[in-house]
Design an enzyme around this catalytic site. Structure first.
Site, mmCIF file in Angstrom:
data_model
loop_
_atom_site.group_PDB
_atom_site.id
_atom_site.type_symbol
_atom_site.label_atom_id
_atom_site.label_comp_id
_atom_site.label_asym_id
_atom_site.label_seq_id
_atom_site.Cartn_x
_atom_site.Cartn_y
_atom_site.Cartn_z
ATOM 1 C CB ALA A 126 66.360 60.118 -56.088
ATOM 2 C CG HIS A 133 56.651 53.810 -76.325
ATOM 3 N ND1 HIS A 133 56.257 53.726 -75.017
ATOM 4 C CD2 HIS A 133 57.967 54.180 -76.285
ATOM 5 C CE1 HIS A 133 57.278 54.038 -74.219
ATOM 6 N NE2 HIS A 133 58.327 54.303 -74.970
ATOM 7 C CG ASP A 172 47.066 71.582 -90.789
ATOM 8 O OD1 ASP A 172 47.015 71.028 -89.687
ATOM 9 O OD2 ASP A 172 48.116 72.026 -91.290
ATOM 10 N N GLY A 176 50.349 58.927 -72.129
ATOM 11 C CA GLY A 176 50.130 60.234 -71.519
ATOM 12 C C GLY A 176 50.223 61.359 -72.537
HETATM 13 C C1 BG6 Z 1 61.679 55.734 -74.321
HETATM 14 C C2 BG6 Z 1 62.756 54.960 -75.015
HETATM 15 O O1 BG6 Z 1 60.718 54.865 -73.799
HETATM 16 O O2 BG6 Z 1 61.062 56.601 -75.256
HETATM 17 C C3 BG6 Z 1 63.774 55.889 -75.653
HETATM 18 O O3 BG6 Z 1 63.415 54.117 -74.075
HETATM 19 C C4 BG6 Z 1 63.088 56.908 -76.532
HETATM 20 O O4 BG6 Z 1 64.711 55.141 -76.410
HETATM 21 C C5 BG6 Z 1 61.928 57.568 -75.801
HETATM 22 O O5 BG6 Z 1 64.044 57.872 -76.911
HETATM 23 C C6 BG6 Z 1 61.127 58.445 -76.738
HETATM 24 O O6 BG6 Z 1 60.157 59.166 -76.038
HETATM 25 P P1 BG6 Z 1 59.535 60.475 -76.666
HETATM 26 O O7 BG6 Z 1 58.453 60.848 -75.699
HETATM 27 O O8 BG6 Z 1 60.640 61.480 -76.742
HETATM 28 O O9 BG6 Z 1 59.026 60.094 -78.006
#
Ligand code: BG6
Length: 483
Positions: free
Chosen positions: A14, A249, A397, A190
Site C-alpha cells: 500500500a 501490452h 477522422d 483496460g
Molecule cells: C507499464 C510499464 O506497464 O506501462 C511502464 O512498466 C510504462 O514502463 C507503462 O511506462 C505505460 O503505461 P501507459 O498506460 O502510460 O501507456
C-alpha cells in the site's frame, strides 16, 4: 440465493508507487461514481512500513484529484475514512492474522452472513513475494465457506522473466488458487480503444472482408514514451523493454487485432481465440529484431555500466495461419523517444492496376490511437479540391475528444478493478495465454541476456535507431503523408 455480503479491498504494497499512483486513484474514482458504497466497502492497506491509518491517508491524498468544491472535498474525506492500515511482513503469519481479524471485524460490523462476504486482494508488490503472500492469504485470510462470497487475487506483471520462471510462478499460484480466483492484470486491456477492438472488427461490415492478407500489407503496434526509466532503472535493467511492454501490452493488443471471431462474447470464448492466434506465431528471426538503448540510460546508479538491456525494440512477428500468412506484425516500443504515443497502424496494400499512380499518393492506412487523445482515422486518397485533377491523402477522422465530449473516458485500472469485483475475467490474462506469450519471446530474450544481440545507442528525444526504420521499410511499410 444468499444475499451478497460486504466487500473488503485489500491493497498489499500500500505504500508503494503502483498503489499510490494507480490503485488508490482507481478506487477513488469508483467511489466517486458510486460503484463502491460507504455502507458496503472497506479498504485495507497492507505493507511493511509502520504507519498509522492517518499516515497512509495523508500519503495517498495528494494522488487523488478531487476538485475544489466543498462537496468534492467531503467526498474525498469520506473515501479516506474507509481506508485502514495494517503493517506486517510478506512472509509471516502475524501480519496476515491481524489483517484477517481486521477484515472479519469489518464484515461483522456490516452484518455480513459468514461466507457471503467478498475479499479482493490487490498485489501491488514485486513478483518475488507473490508466492509467500499468496500462501499467507490462502492460509489466514480466505472466506471460510462459500455462500456466494468469494476471495479474488489481482496480480500485476511481470509474471516471471521467461518461460520457465513464469511456469514456476503459475504452478505455485495454481496450487493455492483456482484460475477463477486469479486476475492477471495487463492494464492495456483496460484501455478504451483496446476494448473497442472486438466491436470494431466484428460489428462492422466494412472491416469483415478487408481484415486479412489479401488486403492488408503490414500492421504496426507501437508504443513510445518521451521519458526514460525515471528512477526505475533498477527494476527496468533486469527486465528491459521487451518484458516491460512488448511481451505483454503489445502482444495482448496483437491478439485482439489478429484473432478469429470468438464463438460468443463469453470470456472463455474470447480467451480461447487469443490463445489460438498466439499459438500460430512463428519463431522470431533475429534479423527481424532491432534493439536500442538511449544515451544516458546507464547514468542511473542502479544500472550497470556494462548493461545491454534494450530500452527500445522493434520485433516482427509472423502469424502462420490462413488469414495472416505473409503479413508482418511489427511491434515497436521505446523509452526516451520523441513523443508519447501508443497506436495501431494497419497499412493496406497498393491499389491493383492503379490509374492514379503517377499522381503522387500513399497507401490506405487505418490508425487506432490508443493514447494520448484516443482516435481512429483512415487515410484515404481523395481528389484535391480545385480545378485540377490531382490527388491528395486525407483523413476520415473519429477523434473521441470531439465526438464524445460529454463522456469521460475511464482509466484502465478503474475499469479492471470493477471487472474484478463483478467477476468478469475477459480482460485478464489466462494462464495458458501467458505461457504461449512467454514461449514466443523466451528464445529471443535468452539471446539478448547472453549478449548475443547488441543494443544500438540512440539519442534521447529521437525516433530511436535508424536501423529500426530500415527494418520497417524492408518489412514493406511505406511512409504515407497527410495534409
Ligand atoms: C507499464 C510499464 O506497464 O506501462 C511502464 O512498466 C510504462 O514502463 C507503462 O511506462 C505505460 O503505461 P501507459 O498506460 O502510460 O501507456
Amino acid at each position: 440465493v444468499p444475499e451478497i455480503g460486504c466487500l473488503s479491498i485489500i491493497v498489499l504494497g500500500a505504500s508503494g508507487d503502483l498503489a499510490k499512483k494507480k490503485t488508490f486513484p482507481a478506487l477513488f474514482h469508483l467511489y466517486q461514481q458510486g460503484f463502491l458504497q460507504d455502507n458496503d466497502v472497506h479498504i485495507f492497506g497492507y505493507a511493511r512500513t509502520k504507519l498509522s491509518d492517518d499516515d497512509l491517508r495523508e500519503h495517498i491524498r495528494g494522488y487523488l484529484s478531487h476538485g475544489a468544491s466543498k462537496e468534492k472535498r467531503e467526498v474525498l474525506s469520506r473515501f479516506l475514512q474507509l481506508i485502514k492500515y495494517v503493517s506486517g511482513t510478506y512472509d509471516h503469519a502475524d501480519g496476515f492474522q491481524i489483517l484477517n481479524n481486521e477484515i472479519s471485524g469489518h464484515e461483522i460490523s456490516k452484518d455480513s452472513q459468514p461466507g457471503t462476504s467478498r475479499r479482493l486482494f490487490y498485489l501491488a508488490l514485486p513478483p518475488s513475494v507473490y508466492p509467500s503472500v499468496c500462501e499467507m492469504i490462502r492460509r489466514y485470510c480466505m472466506n471460510q465457506s462459500d455462500l456466494g462470497g468469494w476471495t479474488r487475487i489481482v496480480v500485476e506483471k511481470p509474471f516471471g522473466k521467461d518461460l520457465t520462471s513464469a511456469e514456476d510462478l503459475s504452478a505455485q499460484l495454481g496450487q493455492l488458487f483456482d484460475e477463477q480466483q486469479l486476475y492477471r492484470i495487463d492494464h492495456y486491456l483496460g484501455k478504451e480503444l483496446v476494448q473497442n477492438l472486438l466491436v470494431l472488427r466484428f460489428a462492422n461490415r466494412f472491416f469483415l472482408p478487408l481484415w486479412n492478407r489479401d488486403n492488408i500489407d503490414n500492421i504496426q503496434i507501437v508504443f513510445r514514451e518521451d521519458f526514460g526509466t525515471k528512477g526505475r532503472g533498477g527494476y527496468f535493467d533486469e527486465y528491459g523493454i521487451i518484458r516491460d511492454i512488448i511481451q505483454n501490452h503489445l502482444l495482448q493488443v496483437l491478439c485482439l487485432v489478429a484473432m478469429e471471431k470468438p464463438v460468443s462474447l463469453k470470456p472463455e470464448h474470447i480467451r480461447d481465440e487469443k490463445v489460438k492466434v498466439l499459438q500460430s506465431v512463428l519463431p522470431i528471426k533475429l534479423e527481424e529484431v532491432v534493439l536500442g538503448q538511449y544515451d544516458g540510460y546507464k547514468d542511473d546508479p542502479t544500472v550497470a555500466d556494462s548493461s545491454n538491456t534494450p530500452t527500445f525494440a522493434t520485433v516482427i512477428l509472423r502469424i502462420h495461419n490462413e488469414r495472416w500468412e505473409g503479413v508482418p506484425f511489427i511491434l515497436k516500443a521505446g523509452k526516451a523517444l520523441n513523443s508519447r504515443k501508443a497506436e495501431i497502424r494497419v497499412q493496406f496494400k497498393d491499389v491493383p492496376g492503379d490509374i492514379f499512380k503517377s499522381k503522387r499518393q500513399g497507401r490506405n492506412e487505418f490508425v487506432i490511437r490508443l493514447q494520448p487523445s484516443e482516435a481512429m482515422y483512415m487515410k484515404l486518397t481523395v481528389k484535391k479540391p480545385g480545378l485540377e485533377m490531382s490527388t491528395i491523402q486525407s483523413e476520415l477522422d473519429l477523434s473521441y475528444g470531439l465526438r464524445y465530449q460529454e463522456i469521460k473516458i475511464p482509466e484502465a485500472y478503474e475499469r479492471l478493478i470493477l471487472d474484478t469485483i463483478r467477476g468478469d475475467q475477459q480482460h485478464f490474462v489466462r494462464r495458458d495465454e501467458l505461457k504461449v506469450a512467454w514461449e514466443i519471446f523466451t528464445p529471443l530474450l535468452h539471446n539478448i541476456d547472453a549478449g548475443q544481440l547488441k543494443t544500438i545507442p540512440y539519442k534521447p528525444g529521437s525516433r530511436g535507431p535508424e536501423e529500426a526504420d530500415e527494418l520497417l521499410a524492408k518489412a514493406g511499410y511505406v511512409q504515407t503523408h497527410g495534409y
